[in-house]
Design a protein around this motif. Structure first.
Motif, PDB file in Angstrom:
ATOM      1  N   ASP A   1       3.250   0.354  -3.126  1.00  0.00           N
ATOM      2  CA  ASP A   1       3.752  -0.015  -4.454  1.00  0.00           C
ATOM      3  C   ASP A   1       2.578  -0.156  -5.416  1.00  0.00           C
ATOM      4  O   ASP A   1       1.717  -1.015  -5.211  1.00  0.00           O
ATOM      5  CB  ASP A   1       4.509  -1.345  -4.379  1.00  0.00           C
ATOM      6  N   CYS A   2       2.563   0.671  -6.459  1.00  0.00           N
ATOM      7  CA  CYS A   2       1.448   0.675  -7.414  1.00  0.00           C
ATOM      8  C   CYS A   2       1.859   0.241  -8.817  1.00  0.00           C
ATOM      9  O   CYS A   2       1.170   0.551  -9.800  1.00  0.00           O
ATOM     10  CB  CYS A   2       0.816   2.064  -7.472  1.00  0.00           C
ATOM     11  N   SER A   3       2.969  -0.459  -8.951  1.00  0.00           N
ATOM     12  CA  SER A   3       3.374  -0.964 -10.266  1.00  0.00           C
ATOM     13  C   SER A   3       2.294  -1.918 -10.781  1.00  0.00           C
ATOM     14  O   SER A   3       1.704  -2.664  -9.999  1.00  0.00           O
ATOM     15  CB  SER A   3       4.714  -1.690 -10.183  1.00  0.00           C
ATOM     16  N   PRO A   4       2.000  -1.891 -12.095  1.00  0.00           N
ATOM     17  CA  PRO A   4       0.946  -2.761 -12.632  1.00  0.00           C
ATOM     18  C   PRO A   4       1.166  -4.238 -12.289  1.00  0.00           C
ATOM     19  O   PRO A   4       0.232  -4.936 -11.920  1.00  0.00           O
ATOM     20  CB  PRO A   4       1.026  -2.517 -14.145  1.00  0.00           C
ATOM     21  N   GLU A   5       2.406  -4.698 -12.418  1.00  0.00           N
ATOM     22  CA  GLU A   5       2.745  -6.074 -12.040  1.00  0.00           C
ATOM     23  C   GLU A   5       3.661  -6.050 -10.825  1.00  0.00           C
ATOM     24  O   GLU A   5       4.178  -5.013 -10.443  1.00  0.00           O
ATOM     25  CB  GLU A   5       3.406  -6.803 -13.212  1.00  0.00           C
TER      26      GLU A   5
ATOM     27  N   TYR B   1       9.058 -17.843  -6.681  1.00  0.00           N
ATOM     28  CA  TYR B   1       8.745 -17.875  -8.109  1.00  0.00           C
ATOM     29  C   TYR B   1       9.303 -16.647  -8.815  1.00  0.00           C
ATOM     30  O   TYR B   1       9.382 -15.568  -8.223  1.00  0.00           O
ATOM     31  CB  TYR B   1       7.215 -17.912  -8.313  1.00  0.00           C
ATOM     32  N   GLY B   2       9.640 -16.822 -10.077  1.00  0.00           N
ATOM     33  CA  GLY B   2      10.168 -15.717 -10.864  1.00  0.00           C
ATOM     34  C   GLY B   2       9.139 -14.652 -11.164  1.00  0.00           C
ATOM     35  O   GLY B   2       9.482 -13.533 -11.537  1.00  0.00           O
ATOM     36  N   ALA B   3       7.862 -14.978 -10.987  1.00  0.00           N
ATOM     37  CA  ALA B   3       6.788 -14.021 -11.262  1.00  0.00           C
ATOM     38  C   ALA B   3       6.111 -13.556  -9.968  1.00  0.00           C
ATOM     39  O   ALA B   3       4.998 -13.054  -9.993  1.00  0.00           O
ATOM     40  CB  ALA B   3       5.748 -14.635 -12.187  1.00  0.00           C
ATOM     41  N   ARG B   4       6.793 -13.749  -8.834  1.00  0.00           N
ATOM     42  CA  ARG B   4       6.232 -13.261  -7.561  1.00  0.00           C
ATOM     43  C   ARG B   4       7.269 -12.499  -6.767  1.00  0.00           C
ATOM     44  O   ARG B   4       8.361 -13.000  -6.496  1.00  0.00           O
ATOM     45  CB  ARG B   4       5.696 -14.410  -6.706  1.00  0.00           C
ATOM     46  N   ALA B   5       6.895 -11.282  -6.383  1.00  0.00           N
ATOM     47  CA  ALA B   5       7.712 -10.476  -5.479  1.00  0.00           C
ATOM     48  C   ALA B   5       6.819 -10.130  -4.280  1.00  0.00           C
ATOM     49  O   ALA B   5       6.099 -10.993  -3.777  1.00  0.00           O
ATOM     50  CB  ALA B   5       8.225  -9.217  -6.188  1.00  0.00           C
ATOM     51  N   PHE B   6       6.863  -8.889  -3.837  1.00  0.00           N
ATOM     52  CA  PHE B   6       5.962  -8.453  -2.773  1.00  0.00           C
ATOM     53  C   PHE B   6       5.696  -6.967  -2.948  1.00  0.00           C
ATOM     54  O   PHE B   6       6.483  -6.240  -3.553  1.00  0.00           O
ATOM     55  CB  PHE B   6       6.558  -8.728  -1.388  1.00  0.00           C
ATOM     56  N   ARG B   7       4.570  -6.525  -2.447  1.00  0.00           N
ATOM     57  CA  ARG B   7       4.229  -5.107  -2.445  1.00  0.00           C
ATOM     58  C   ARG B   7       4.314  -4.586  -1.009  1.00  0.00           C
ATOM     59  O   ARG B   7       3.903  -5.268  -0.075  1.00  0.00           O
ATOM     60  CB  ARG B   7       2.813  -4.889  -3.001  1.00  0.00           C
ATOM     61  N   GLY B   8       4.850  -3.375  -0.871  1.00  0.00           N
ATOM     62  CA  GLY B   8       5.058  -2.817   0.442  1.00  0.00           C
ATOM     63  C   GLY B   8       4.313  -1.510   0.657  1.00  0.00           C
ATOM     64  O   GLY B   8       3.814  -0.901  -0.284  1.00  0.00           O
ATOM     65  N   SER B   9       4.245  -1.106   1.911  1.00  0.00           N
ATOM     66  CA  SER B   9       3.626   0.167   2.286  1.00  0.00           C
ATOM     67  C   SER B   9       4.583   0.958   3.167  1.00  0.00           C
ATOM     68  O   SER B   9       5.432   0.400   3.849  1.00  0.00           O
ATOM     69  CB  SER B   9       2.304  -0.067   3.011  1.00  0.00           C
ATOM     70  N   LEU B  10       4.395   2.278   3.133  1.00  0.00           N
ATOM     71  CA  LEU B  10       5.231   3.168   3.947  1.00  0.00           C
ATOM     72  C   LEU B  10       4.397   4.354   4.395  1.00  0.00           C
ATOM     73  O   LEU B  10       3.735   5.000   3.586  1.00  0.00           O
ATOM     74  CB  LEU B  10       6.424   3.665   3.121  1.00  0.00           C
ATOM     75  N   ARG B  11       4.452   4.638   5.695  1.00  0.00           N
ATOM     76  CA  ARG B  11       3.768   5.813   6.233  1.00  0.00           C
ATOM     77  C   ARG B  11       4.751   6.972   6.339  1.00  0.00           C
ATOM     78  O   ARG B  11       5.841   6.807   6.861  1.00  0.00           O
ATOM     79  CB  ARG B  11       3.176   5.513   7.621  1.00  0.00           C
ATOM     80  N   VAL B  12       4.335   8.128   5.852  1.00  0.00           N
ATOM     81  CA  VAL B  12       5.223   9.301   5.888  1.00  0.00           C
ATOM     82  C   VAL B  12       4.484  10.448   6.584  1.00  0.00           C
ATOM     83  O   VAL B  12       3.410  10.838   6.151  1.00  0.00           O
ATOM     84  CB  VAL B  12       5.613   9.751   4.475  1.00  0.00           C
TER      85      VAL B  12
ATOM     86  N   GLY C   1       8.785  -0.734  -7.759  1.00  0.00           N
ATOM     87  CA  GLY C   1       7.484  -0.672  -7.086  1.00  0.00           C
ATOM     88  C   GLY C   1       6.548   0.444  -7.520  1.00  0.00           C
ATOM     89  O   GLY C   1       5.347   0.359  -7.310  1.00  0.00           O
ATOM     90  N   GLU C   2       7.105   1.521  -8.072  1.00  0.00           N
ATOM     91  CA  GLU C   2       6.301   2.687  -8.479  1.00  0.00           C
ATOM     92  C   GLU C   2       5.378   3.160  -7.344  1.00  0.00           C
ATOM     93  O   GLU C   2       4.149   3.178  -7.479  1.00  0.00           O
ATOM     94  CB  GLU C   2       5.482   2.371  -9.730  1.00  0.00           C
ATOM     95  N   PRO C   3       5.949   3.544  -6.192  1.00  0.00           N
ATOM     96  CA  PRO C   3       5.123   3.944  -5.047  1.00  0.00           C
ATOM     97  C   PRO C   3       4.302   5.196  -5.309  1.00  0.00           C
ATOM     98  O   PRO C   3       4.734   6.099  -6.014  1.00  0.00           O
ATOM     99  CB  PRO C   3       6.164   4.190  -3.942  1.00  0.00           C
ATOM    100  N   ASP C   4       3.101   5.209  -4.722  1.00  0.00           N
ATOM    101  CA  ASP C   4       2.211   6.363  -4.850  1.00  0.00           C
ATOM    102  C   ASP C   4       1.368   6.468  -3.583  1.00  0.00           C
ATOM    103  O   ASP C   4       1.213   5.494  -2.836  1.00  0.00           O
ATOM    104  CB  ASP C   4       1.312   6.187  -6.076  1.00  0.00           C
ATOM    105  N   VAL C   5       0.809   7.642  -3.359  1.00  0.00           N
ATOM    106  CA  VAL C   5      -0.046   7.875  -2.195  1.00  0.00           C
ATOM    107  C   VAL C   5      -1.407   7.234  -2.427  1.00  0.00           C
ATOM    108  O   VAL C   5      -2.028   7.436  -3.470  1.00  0.00           O
ATOM    109  CB  VAL C   5      -0.227   9.392  -1.952  1.00  0.00           C
ATOM    110  N   VAL C   6      -1.874   6.446  -1.445  1.00  0.00           N
ATOM    111  CA  VAL C   6      -3.197   5.832  -1.566  1.00  0.00           C
ATOM    112  C   VAL C   6      -4.099   6.162  -0.374  1.00  0.00           C
ATOM    113  O   VAL C   6      -5.235   5.697  -0.313  1.00  0.00           O
ATOM    114  CB  VAL C   6      -3.100   4.296  -1.719  1.00  0.00           C
TER     115      VAL C   6
END
Length: 201
Positions: A92-96, A190-201, A74-79
């Motif tokens: 999750d900030c991964s390009p794909e 689908y093999g080309a679909r996952a999901f992006r998540g969020s987390l509050r810290v 996912g390559e998580p980052d602060v947004v």
């Protein structure tokens, strides 16, 4: 001899222990998150890593969830930052779409509605196990303002309850320089679909 029954308290302590990283994992994760934070300052203008890091160090379970986001691509980052609660928002900030979470239908109800070729997991179940939330449509659109995401893939996003009752679910992607939100049956995967998540810290 039967093993002794665990009390609820002992069981909960065991679950908490499982959600703690080893010291070396913790330090490596903090190093990766710091490097990513400083590389992509456009995602969190006005925020300082020196203020984010203590929040992470004080919350072992949130660090564990971030490690799961990282481990699955996912390559998580602060947004963002919530001024009212003081919480930082990681996404999750991964390009794909995160490669460690692909080929999952939307939720358990969708999975169980399939008669054959069932996937091994669902987006909602995986997110719950990781301690994160699926992005809402609004959050997905906001993320896409920070860069070009899902140009070759797509990501499940949280479906409104009224849509889900009718059997539908939502996904987002970027094509031809535009962001699209589409719909599928919740049982689809689908093999080309996952999901992006969020987390509050």
């Amino acid at each position: 001899m039967k093993p002794p029954k665990m009390s609820k308290e002992t069981s909960m302590k065991g679950a908490e222990t499982q959600k703690k990283l080893a010291p070396d994992q913790r330090e490596e994760l903090l190093r990766v998150l710091s490097a990513r934070f400083h590389k992509h300052m456009n995602r969190h203008k006005g925020l300082e890593w020196a203020e984010v890091k203590p929040k992470l160090e004080a919350n072992a379970s949130k660090l564990w969830s971030l490690h799961e986001m990282e481990r699955t691509g996912g390559e998580p980052d602060v947004v963002g930052h919530d001024n009212k609660t003081g919480e930082y928002l990681f996404v999750d900030c991964s390009p794909e779409t995160p490669q460690g979470r692909t080929s999952v239908c939307y939720d358990r109800e969708g999975l169980e509605s399939r008669k054959e070729h069932k996937p091994k997991n669902t987006a909602m179940d995986m997110a719950a196990a990781m301690g994160i939330e699926l992005l809402t449509e609004e959050q997905y659109q906001e993320l896409q303002q920070l860069g070009d995401f899902d140009t070759k893939t797509s990501s499940w996003i949280k479906a409104p309850a009224e849509m889900r009752k009718l059997g539908g679910a939502l996904y987002g992607d970027r094509r031809y320089g535009r962001v699209f939100v589409g719909h599928n049956g919740a049982q689809s995967y689908y093999g080309a679909r996952a999901f992006r998540g969020s987390l509050r810290v």
